[in-house]
Design a protein around this motif. Structure first.
Motif, PDB file in Angstrom:
ATOM      1  N   LEU A  79       0.827  -1.208   0.000  1.00 34.25           N
ATOM      2  CA  LEU A  79       0.000   0.000   0.000  1.00 34.25           C
ATOM      3  C   LEU A  79       0.860   1.257   0.000  1.00 34.25           C
ATOM      4  N   ARG A  80       1.998   1.244   0.729  1.00 28.86           N
ATOM      5  CA  ARG A  80       2.891   2.406   0.705  1.00 28.86           C
ATOM      6  C   ARG A  80       3.459   2.617  -0.688  1.00 28.86           C
ATOM      7  N   ALA A  81       3.831   1.522  -1.361  1.00 32.06           N
ATOM      8  CA  ALA A  81       4.362   1.634  -2.721  1.00 32.06           C
ATOM      9  C   ALA A  81       3.302   2.177  -3.672  1.00 32.06           C
ATOM     10  N   GLU A  82       2.060   1.710  -3.515  1.00 31.90           N
ATOM     11  CA  GLU A  82       0.957   2.211  -4.350  1.00 31.90           C
ATOM     12  C   GLU A  82       0.703   3.691  -4.090  1.00 31.90           C
ATOM     13  N   ALA A  83       0.750   4.100  -2.813  1.00 33.99           N
ATOM     14  CA  ALA A  83       0.543   5.516  -2.472  1.00 33.99           C
ATOM     15  C   ALA A  83       1.657   6.369  -3.063  1.00 33.99           C
ATOM     16  N   ALA A  84       2.901   5.883  -3.019  1.00 32.98           N
ATOM     17  CA  ALA A  84       4.019   6.630  -3.589  1.00 32.98           C
ATOM     18  C   ALA A  84       3.859   6.765  -5.101  1.00 32.98           C
ATOM     19  N   ARG A  85       3.401   5.686  -5.757  1.00 33.16           N
ATOM     20  CA  ARG A  85       3.186   5.750  -7.205  1.00 33.16           C
ATOM     21  C   ARG A  85       2.094   6.754  -7.546  1.00 33.16           C
ATOM     22  N   LEU A  86       1.011   6.737  -6.786  1.00 34.20           N
ATOM     23  CA  LEU A  86      -0.078   7.688  -7.031  1.00 34.20           C
ATOM     24  C   LEU A  86       0.371   9.120  -6.773  1.00 34.20           C
ATOM     25  N   GLU A  87       1.206   9.326  -5.768  1.00 36.89           N
ATOM     26  CA  GLU A  87       1.735  10.659  -5.481  1.00 36.89           C
ATOM     27  C   GLU A  87       2.606  11.147  -6.629  1.00 36.89           C
ATOM     28  N   ARG A  88       3.461  10.243  -7.166  1.00 40.22           N
ATOM     29  CA  ARG A  88       4.301  10.641  -8.305  1.00 40.22           C
ATOM     30  C   ARG A  88       3.442  11.027  -9.506  1.00 40.22           C
ATOM     31  N   GLU A  89       2.396  10.237  -9.782  1.00 41.26           N
ATOM     32  CA  GLU A  89       1.515  10.542 -10.912  1.00 41.26           C
ATOM     33  C   GLU A  89       0.798  11.874 -10.704  1.00 41.26           C
ATOM     34  N   ALA A  90       0.320  12.116  -9.496  1.00 39.29           N
ATOM     35  CA  ALA A  90      -0.374  13.376  -9.207  1.00 39.29           C
ATOM     36  C   ALA A  90       0.586  14.549  -9.337  1.00 39.29           C
ATOM     37  N   ALA A  91       1.817  14.383  -8.864  1.00 43.79           N
ATOM     38  CA  ALA A  91       2.802  15.457  -8.958  1.00 43.79           C
ATOM     39  C   ALA A  91       3.115  15.765 -10.422  1.00 43.79           C
TER      40      ALA A  91
END
Length: 120
Positions: A79-91
């Motif tokens: 879940l942390r890896a998924e959240a980091a990926r989503l944060e990168r995409e949003a950024a």
């Protein structure tokens, strides 16, 4: 009585625009979409967890031979890896570097410009 028609939907939309403002609506929709994806992934994970013990409960299956469900730590790491990926995409979509704070949004009720000073 329970039917919602076009006039009611327009009134609801107007209230949402008045409450959140037109500038925040895309961000609100993006956040809602992320939440829906996470909820869908979690419910799928719960269903998979329920199906694994039922399949392993057969008489020929041995407990040591049955595949184990991922531990809570493994799931948290996923879940942390998924959240980091989503944060990168949003950024990337917002044109900022990953990990940078979105400008103008308060964090814990403190404006971003004041947040860094309080952390030092």
């Amino acid at each position: 009585m329970g039917n919602i028609g076009t006039p009611e939907l327009l009134i609801i939309l107007l209230v949402v625009v008045l409450i959140f403002g037109s500038a925040k609506l895309p961000q609100l929709a993006r956040s809602l979409g992320k939440s829906a994806r996470i909820l869908k992934a979690e419910t799928k994970g719960l269903r998979d967890d329920e199906e694994q013990p039922a399949a392993a409960a057969g008489p020929a299956a041995e407990p040591a031979a049955a595949p184990s469900a991922p531990s809570a730590r493994d799931r948290a790491a996923q879940l942390r890896a998924e959240a980091a990926r989503l944060e990168r995409e949003a950024a990337e979509q917002e044109g900022r570097r990953p990990g940078a704070l979105p400008s103008g949004e308060p964090i814990e009720g403190v404006p971003v410009s004041d947040y860094g000073r309080n952390q030092r």
